[in-house]
Design a protein around this motif. Structure first.
Motif, mmCIF file in Angstrom:
data_model
loop_
_atom_site.group_PDB
_atom_site.id
_atom_site.type_symbol
_atom_site.label_atom_id
_atom_site.label_comp_id
_atom_site.label_asym_id
_atom_site.label_seq_id
_atom_site.Cartn_x
_atom_site.Cartn_y
_atom_site.Cartn_z
ATOM 1 N N MET A 272 5.701 2.292 -21.525
ATOM 2 C CA MET A 272 6.039 2.954 -20.259
ATOM 3 C C MET A 272 6.850 4.226 -20.496
ATOM 4 S SD MET A 272 4.524 1.334 -17.833
ATOM 5 C CE MET A 272 5.303 2.077 -16.404
ATOM 6 N N THR A 273 7.687 4.254 -21.512
ATOM 7 C CA THR A 273 8.483 5.450 -21.814
ATOM 8 C C THR A 273 7.555 6.607 -22.163
ATOM 9 O OG1 THR A 273 10.258 4.043 -22.643
ATOM 10 C CG2 THR A 273 10.337 6.377 -23.256
ATOM 11 N N LYS A 274 6.606 6.360 -23.054
ATOM 12 C CA LYS A 274 5.643 7.396 -23.458
ATOM 13 C C LYS A 274 4.795 7.830 -22.269
ATOM 14 C CE LYS A 274 1.812 8.092 -26.657
ATOM 15 N NZ LYS A 274 0.965 7.451 -27.658
ATOM 16 N N TRP A 275 4.321 6.849 -21.477
ATOM 17 C CA TRP A 275 3.464 7.168 -20.337
ATOM 18 C C TRP A 275 4.207 8.033 -19.322
ATOM 19 C CZ3 TRP A 275 2.772 6.599 -15.085
ATOM 20 C CH2 TRP A 275 1.478 6.769 -14.623
ATOM 21 N N LEU A 276 5.449 7.652 -19.003
ATOM 22 C CA LEU A 276 6.239 8.434 -18.037
ATOM 23 C C LEU A 276 6.549 9.832 -18.563
ATOM 24 C CD1 LEU A 276 8.602 5.657 -16.677
ATOM 25 C CD2 LEU A 276 6.854 6.893 -15.386
ATOM 26 N N ASN A 277 6.797 9.952 -19.879
ATOM 27 C CA ASN A 277 7.036 11.276 -20.464
ATOM 28 C C ASN A 277 5.794 12.148 -20.375
ATOM 29 O OD1 ASN A 277 9.714 10.805 -21.118
ATOM 30 N ND2 ASN A 277 9.250 10.124 -23.196
ATOM 31 N N GLN A 278 4.627 11.526 -20.485
ATOM 32 C CA GLN A 278 3.372 12.281 -20.428
ATOM 33 C C GLN A 278 2.983 12.645 -19.002
ATOM 34 O OE1 GLN A 278 0.131 10.439 -22.503
ATOM 35 N NE2 GLN A 278 -1.325 12.023 -21.952
ATOM 36 N N TYR A 279 3.106 11.680 -18.066
ATOM 37 C CA TYR A 279 2.595 11.900 -16.718
ATOM 38 C C TYR A 279 3.665 12.066 -15.654
ATOM 39 C CZ TYR A 279 -1.840 10.548 -18.757
ATOM 40 O OH TYR A 279 -2.956 10.493 -19.538
ATOM 41 N N GLY A 280 4.887 11.648 -15.940
ATOM 42 C CA GLY A 280 5.939 11.736 -14.935
ATOM 43 C C GLY A 280 5.901 10.559 -13.980
ATOM 44 N N LYS A 281 6.904 10.456 -13.171
ATOM 45 C CA LYS A 281 7.040 9.382 -12.192
ATOM 46 C C LYS A 281 5.943 9.515 -11.138
ATOM 47 C CE LYS A 281 9.609 6.218 -10.017
ATOM 48 N NZ LYS A 281 9.084 4.911 -10.242
ATOM 49 N N THR A 282 5.376 8.395 -10.739
ATOM 50 C CA THR A 282 4.373 8.427 -9.680
ATOM 51 C C THR A 282 5.043 8.144 -8.341
ATOM 52 O OG1 THR A 282 3.827 6.098 -9.937
ATOM 53 C CG2 THR A 282 2.523 7.659 -11.212
ATOM 54 N N VAL A 283 4.369 8.533 -7.295
ATOM 55 C CA VAL A 283 4.855 8.286 -5.934
ATOM 56 C C VAL A 283 3.738 7.636 -5.138
ATOM 57 C CG1 VAL A 283 6.502 10.198 -5.924
ATOM 58 C CG2 VAL A 283 4.177 10.597 -5.142
ATOM 59 N N ARG A 284 4.130 6.840 -4.175
ATOM 60 C CA ARG A 284 3.145 6.248 -3.268
ATOM 61 C C ARG A 284 2.758 7.283 -2.229
ATOM 62 N NH1 ARG A 284 1.493 1.101 -3.327
ATOM 63 N NH2 ARG A 284 2.919 -0.181 -4.489
ATOM 64 N N ARG A 285 1.463 7.336 -1.968
ATOM 65 C CA ARG A 285 0.971 8.292 -0.984
ATOM 66 C C ARG A 285 -0.211 7.660 -0.273
ATOM 67 N NH1 ARG A 285 0.456 14.604 -1.251
ATOM 68 N NH2 ARG A 285 -0.313 14.757 0.854
ATOM 69 N N ASN A 286 -0.190 7.703 1.029
ATOM 70 C CA ASN A 286 -1.314 7.172 1.792
ATOM 71 C C ASN A 286 -2.392 8.234 1.901
ATOM 72 O OD1 ASN A 286 -0.021 4.759 2.286
ATOM 73 N ND2 ASN A 286 0.906 5.470 4.173
ATOM 74 N N ILE A 287 -3.637 7.819 1.684
ATOM 75 C CA ILE A 287 -4.760 8.737 1.866
ATOM 76 C C ILE A 287 -5.762 8.086 2.802
ATOM 77 C CG2 ILE A 287 -4.467 9.812 -0.405
ATOM 78 C CD1 ILE A 287 -6.945 8.234 -1.326
ATOM 79 N N SER A 288 -6.569 8.892 3.420
ATOM 80 C CA SER A 288 -7.621 8.387 4.300
ATOM 81 C C SER A 288 -8.963 8.625 3.632
ATOM 82 C CB SER A 288 -7.590 9.112 5.643
ATOM 83 O OG SER A 288 -6.370 8.859 6.302
ATOM 84 N N ILE A 289 -9.781 7.586 3.618
ATOM 85 C CA ILE A 289 -11.134 7.706 3.097
ATOM 86 C C ILE A 289 -12.060 7.009 4.080
ATOM 87 C CG2 ILE A 289 -10.431 7.843 0.670
ATOM 88 C CD1 ILE A 289 -11.206 4.911 0.337
ATOM 89 N N PRO A 290 -13.334 7.376 4.076
ATOM 90 C CA PRO A 290 -14.270 6.710 4.982
ATOM 91 C C PRO A 290 -14.325 5.202 4.708
ATOM 92 C CG PRO A 290 -15.242 8.696 4.071
ATOM 93 C CD PRO A 290 -13.957 8.467 3.337
ATOM 94 N N LYS A 291 -14.467 4.423 5.764
ATOM 95 C CA LYS A 291 -14.494 2.959 5.649
ATOM 96 C C LYS A 291 -15.577 2.499 4.688
ATOM 97 C CE LYS A 291 -14.806 -1.346 8.282
ATOM 98 N NZ LYS A 291 -15.414 -2.026 7.161
ATOM 99 N N ALA A 292 -16.739 3.124 4.742
ATOM 100 C CA ALA A 292 -17.838 2.721 3.864
ATOM 101 C C ALA A 292 -17.454 2.896 2.389
ATOM 102 C CB ALA A 292 -19.098 3.516 4.176
ATOM 103 N N LEU A 293 -16.759 3.985 2.060
ATOM 104 C CA LEU A 293 -16.310 4.183 0.679
ATOM 105 C C LEU A 293 -15.259 3.152 0.295
ATOM 106 C CD1 LEU A 293 -15.992 8.049 0.147
ATOM 107 C CD2 LEU A 293 -17.579 6.458 -0.942
#
Length: 130
Positions: free
Chosen positions: A85-106
């Motif tokens: 996790m240390t290496k992964w966070l150093n490479q990509y940074g902290k993630t955040v939760r974000r709501n997205i909308s996609i079509p129901k069929a997808l």
């Protein structure tokens, strides 16, 4: 620097159907984590990334379950996924939760095909970023 390394058992499933020959990785420890690959190494590499992405949001990590208690199908086997996790966070940074909308069929298709929408979205955005 101390490294934060986690390891969880996962279920590696092999499929050979109308979609082709591929491998799917899920983990009862990490609810909602589903990824795949055309080969076992590719599926496990994607599992490491998917697991890191999902664990990054957690303040405490889920307790590791004993895979000996799992009931597996004929096309399934237990494997372990290790994430630094240390290496992964150093490479990509902290993630955040974000709501997205996609079509129901997808959304329905993604659920049926066990697609990790968060990972697909993050991968697409990274690709667009260059």
């Amino acid at each position: 620097m101390k490294q934060n390394i986690v390891a969880y058992p996962a279920i590696l499933s092999e499929y050979n159907d109308e979609s082709g020959h591929y491998f799917v990785v899920t983990s009862p420890n990490i609810q909602g984590m589903v990824t795949d690959g055309e080969t076992i190494p590719e599926a496990l590499m994607h599992a490491e990334d998917a697991m890191a992405l999902m664990l990054d949001d957690e303040e405490t990590y889920p307790e590791v379950q004993n895979p000996k208690d799992w009931k597996l199908k004929d096309n399934e086997q237990v494997t372990w996924v290790t994430v630094n996790m240390t290496k992964w966070l150093n490479q990509y940074g902290k993630t955040v939760r974000r709501n997205i909308s996609i079509p129901k069929a997808l959304n329905d298709w993604a659920k049926e095909n066990k697609i990790n929408v968060s990972k697909v979205t993050a991968d697409a955005l990274r690709e667009m970023q260059g």
